[in-house]
Design an enzyme around this catalytic site. Structure first.
Site, PDB file in Angstrom:
ATOM      1  CB  ALA A  42      34.549  30.395  42.960  1.00  0.00           C
ATOM      2  CE  LYS A  43      39.217  36.144  44.081  1.00  0.00           C
ATOM      3  NZ  LYS A  43      39.156  35.868  45.537  1.00  0.00           N
TER       4      LYS A  43
END
Ligand code: GLU
Length: 318
Positions: free
Chosen positions: A251-252
């Protein structure tokens, strides 16, 4: 059901050659996991002589400017695609028309369940895992009128007539999975992903669907819906995801994982491509350079675990 209406919103695609696609949701920048799936979708399509199409799945969770940045990033790592990028937001009448056809054929029903009610019902003993338990399938006219009078929004669900469906997957072989009464139109009137994806793949002449293996369990219901609508079922390749150091889906928040992040650290787009290709067992700086060596049979079957904080920035590839 009757044969499907011709879909006039898109240029008529001849069935030969088929097409693959990448279909991101423009909810933010693509990260290395998304880019790797896009590279795989391109390799699968181009190595089999297929066209490669891009579709923005922008019915939900749209961040302004994200679609443009996603396309720029895909181009920067060397991917190309054929024709115009299709946007789902421009195709709303087609989704609604398909629901109307299914409804006319008796294949839908209104569902007034809240998310919470579905969760509670789904955790009841003997309920099939994750599937809609069919609570609203047999509402009486009085019950329906009561819900409507109370102002409860109605989603439209498919009245599925099978509990399972089998698909063919390049990496997973024959895969049989649950089919439930999927939502076709959400309570807020927005067409649901499972409907849009089936209609778009058919309208775009897509016969090869390559995407993350988190969607493998959705493929049987999508293939069933395609069959019901009279469309051919595409061939699937559900590819392994990229995981973070803790073993969760990348994920970011895991660090410098977008192309913009990597560039800020001194990496080039070529270097990012080479990193992704290397994770697939392919050495090369551009998609064209690795295409001839791409062999689905030799793809890693396990997720790629990546700690973005330990990638050496700007390191030159051999
Ligand atoms: N839009 C979906 C996503 O970004 C992909 C859907 C698909 O490839 O079928 O996860």
């Amino acid at each position: 059901m009757d044969a499907p209406e011709p879909d006039t919103a898109l240029p008529a695609n001849s069935p030969e050659p088929g097409a693959g696609r990448y279909a991101p949701s423009p909810s933010g920048d693509l990260h290395l996991g998304n880019l790797r799936t896009a590279v795989l979708a391109w390799l699968f399509a181009r190595s089999t002589g297929r066209r490669f199409l891009l579709r923005m799945e922008d019915l939900d969770r749209v961040r302004p400017g994200a679609a443009e940045r996603q396309l720029a990033d895909l181009r920067a790592i060397g991917l190309d695609w054929d024709g115009e990028v299709i946007r789902q937001s421009a195709r709303l009448p087609h989704y609604r028309a398909a629901v109307a056809r299914l409804t006319a054929a008796g294949r839908t029903y209104e569902c007034f369940c809240t998310r919470r009610e579905i969760q509670q019902a789904a955790t009841a003993p003997h309920a099939p895992q994750g599937a809609y338990p069919g609570t609203c399938r047999a509402l009486t006219p009085d019950q329906r009128a009561e819900f409507l009078a109370a102002g409860r929004p109605a989603a439209i669900r498919l009245r599925a007539e099978v509990a399972e469906f089998e698909i063919a997957d390049e990496l997973h072989g024959r895969y049989r999975g649950a089919v439930d009464d999927v939502v076709l139109l959400r309570g807020d009137g927005v067409p649901a992903y499972n409907l849009a994806v089936v209609l778009d793949d058919a309208a775009q002449g897509i016969d090869q669907v390559v995407r993350g293996d988190d969607l493998l369990s959705s493929a049987p219901r999508q293939a069933y819906l395609a069959t019901l609508l009279g469309f051919p079922v595409p061939r699937y390749a559900h590819v392994p995801l990229v995981l973070n150091a803790a073993g969760q889906r990348l994920a970011k928040r895991d660090g410098a994982v977008t192309l913009a992040d990597r560039r800020a650290l001194g990496d080039s787009a070529e270097r990012v491509f080479a990193l992704l290709a290397g994770s697939l067992g392919l050495a090369g700086r551009t998609p064209a350079a690795v295409l001839a060596r791409f062999d689905p049979a030799r793809l890693p079957r396990d997720p790629w675990t990546l700690d973005p904080n330990r990638l050496s920035p700007a390191k030159e590839c051999p």
